[in-house]
Design an enzyme around this catalytic site. Structure first.
Site, PDB file in Angstrom:
ATOM      1  N   SER A 125       0.798  -1.246   0.000  1.00 45.25           N
ATOM      2  CA  SER A 125       0.000   0.000   0.000  1.00 45.25           C
ATOM      3  C   SER A 125       0.822   1.282   0.000  1.00 45.25           C
ATOM      4  O   SER A 125       0.544   2.220   0.762  1.00 45.25           O
ATOM      5  CB  SER A 125      -0.974   0.020   1.185  1.00 45.25           C
ATOM      6  OG  SER A 125      -1.825  -1.059   1.091  1.00 45.25           O
ATOM      7  N   ASP A 171      -6.884  -0.142   2.508  1.00 44.33           N
ATOM      8  CA  ASP A 171      -5.517   0.367   2.623  1.00 44.33           C
ATOM      9  C   ASP A 171      -5.489   1.786   3.186  1.00 44.33           C
ATOM     10  O   ASP A 171      -4.693   2.117   4.072  1.00 44.33           O
ATOM     11  CB  ASP A 171      -4.824   0.325   1.255  1.00 44.33           C
ATOM     12  CG  ASP A 171      -4.813  -1.085   0.681  1.00 44.33           C
ATOM     13  OD1 ASP A 171      -5.181  -2.031   1.411  1.00 44.33           O
ATOM     14  OD2 ASP A 171      -4.445  -1.245  -0.494  1.00 44.33           O
TER      15      ASP A 171
HETATM   16  C1  GAF Z   1      -5.690  -3.954  -2.616  1.00 43.70           C
HETATM   17  C2  GAF Z   1      -6.847  -2.977  -2.568  1.00 43.70           C
HETATM   18  F1  GAF Z   1      -6.362  -1.687  -2.592  1.00 43.70           F
HETATM   19  C3  GAF Z   1      -7.680  -3.178  -1.314  1.00 43.70           C
HETATM   20  O1  GAF Z   1      -8.790  -2.322  -1.333  1.00 43.70           O
HETATM   21  C4  GAF Z   1      -8.132  -4.634  -1.187  1.00 43.70           C
HETATM   22  O2  GAF Z   1      -9.179  -4.922  -2.092  1.00 43.70           O
HETATM   23  C5  GAF Z   1      -6.946  -5.581  -1.361  1.00 43.70           C
HETATM   24  O3  GAF Z   1      -6.215  -5.292  -2.538  1.00 43.70           O
HETATM   25  C6  GAF Z   1      -7.380  -7.026  -1.424  1.00 43.70           C
HETATM   26  O4  GAF Z   1      -7.845  -7.432  -0.187  1.00 43.70           O
HETATM   27  O5  GAF Z   1      -4.789  -3.730  -1.573  1.00 43.70           O
END
Ligand code: GAF
Length: 380
Positions: A125, A171
């Site tokens: 992230s 995230d």
């Molecule tokens: C990425 C996305 F940004 C999150 O929102 C989430 O969907 C994740 O993948 C999967 O769990 O990090």
């Protein structure tokens, strides 16, 4: 750099102004994958990789953005900021400024210096941490505050509406609301959450497969579409199902397509995530580890969101001393595994996993022993 004092000095040198400095962390998800946009449950922790943001006002009418990681500066008139993404790093801070402006916040002329150590493309992230750092810095400059859950929603909108990546809320939420030494169980339906302490003798060992992950990539986008398709099919018979959060496994034989497996992952993952939070709260680490293992199998086999390297990394961890649980974390198709490991074994665990993975794949992985960290905050 790591040291915020260095960014402060750098910013002061470039812009001849003493900045306010803020940090917003990356995250690792312990369990609950591809459930956030189905209004389900996730349980991430913020980590000690972060984006730092230094901000100060200007008098020349410009918004100046500088990324130390790319040694690159971009400058725009504050009253005519770009309204569309260009596929450049500046999309992330500009997206946040654009969404906040749309919410009625004044964007004054400013200098913003960014630096981060969240590894890019590793599923930890980095983008959310840039967004939350930017938002926190702007609010700091304006002397304004926004509650953490709403701040996360606005940063998610920056990513969805400006950058153009169709991510969920997880995230940005953990980057804004994480707490040191805690995991956070989030109900993505109403954004209520609870914090579960991570025992002091447990380490978060993050193992980077070095296979690039991207939420703008085809894998994430396709899976999200399949989840939404499964939901739409169920909703034709059961209009009360608005998101897969509302479905149970008994409904699954109503789904005639490949989406069945995706839906089964999401539905069972929600159950595992709530149970995992309960196990963590009650100190039942064996149960937590078991649920993480089940989650990886479901992610890999039903959701087909893993990759051979991540499966190998998880397999190689299994019989190492100190392992509590291991799984692929984040949006999938690459990135990192999260290994909960007894702290006293963490160093040896990491060294052996690194060596085994290199032997098995020919790839040199990066392995980090991390700590659950605080969400976005000012740095004095
Ligand atoms: C990425 C996305 F940004 C999150 O929102 C989430 O969907 C994740 O993948 C999967 O769990 O990090």
């Amino acid at each position: 750099m790591k040291d915020p004092a260095t960014l402060r000095i750098l910013h002061q040198g470039r812009y001849n102004a003493a900045p306010l400095v803020f940090a917003a962390p990356g995250r690792v998800n312990l369990i609950g994958e591809h459930t956030d946009y189905a209004e389900g449950f996730v349980m991430p922790a913020a980590i000690d990789f972060a984006t730092l943001a230094a901000i100060s006002p200007r008098t020349d009418g410009q918004v100046v953005l500088y990324a130390e990681n790319f040694a690159e500066e971009r400058s725009y008139p504050a009253d005519a900021l770009p309204t569309a993404a260009t596929g450049h790093w500046s999309d992330y801070p500009l997206g946040v400024l654009s969404i906040l402006a749309g919410e009625g916040y004044r964007i004054p002329p400013l200098s913003l210096s960014l630096w981060g150590d969240v590894p890019l493309g590793s599923g930890l992230s980095s983008s959310a941490s840039v967004e939350v750092a930017t938002a926190t810095a702007l609010l700091g400059l304006l002397g304004a505050t926004i509650p953490g859950p709403l701040l996360a929603r606005l940063c998610q909108r920056a990513e969805n509406e400006f950058v153009g990546a169709n991510c969920g809320i997880m995230d940005q939420f953990i980057s804004a609301n994480g707490k040191a030494d805690h995991a956070l169980l989030l109900d993505c339906r109403d954004l209520s959450y609870l914090l579960a302490p991570i025992p002091h003798d447990v380490a978060l060992v993050i193992a980077n497969t070095m296979v690039k992950h991207s939420i703008a990539g085809a894998g994430y986008t396709t899976r999200r579409a399949e989840v939404e398709e499964a939901c739409a099919i169920l909703a034709t018979h059961r209009p009360e199902i608005k998101f897969l959060r509302d479905a149970t496994v008994e409904y699954l034989d109503e789904i005639p397509t490949n989406s069945l497996k995706r839906a089964r992952h999401v539905i069972t993952e929600n159950l595992r995530t709530v149970a995992a939070a309960d196990a963590l709260l009650h100190g039942d680490l064996a149960e937590l580890g078991r649920l993480m293992h089940q989650a990886h199998i479901s992610y890999s086999q039903d959701f087909e969101g893993s990759c051979p390297e991540a499966d190998t990394m998880v397999d190689l961890a299994q019989n190492l001393p100190g392992l509590i649980g291991a799984r692929l974390t984040g949006g999938g198709f690459g990135g990192c595994t999260i290994n909960l490991v007894e702290k006293r074994h963490a160093a040896a665990f990491s060294a052996t996993l690194k060596q085994r993975y290199h032997q098995a794949t020919g790839i040199e992985p990066e392995i980090h022993i991390c700590h659950a960290s605080a969400g976005a905050h000012p740095i004095a």
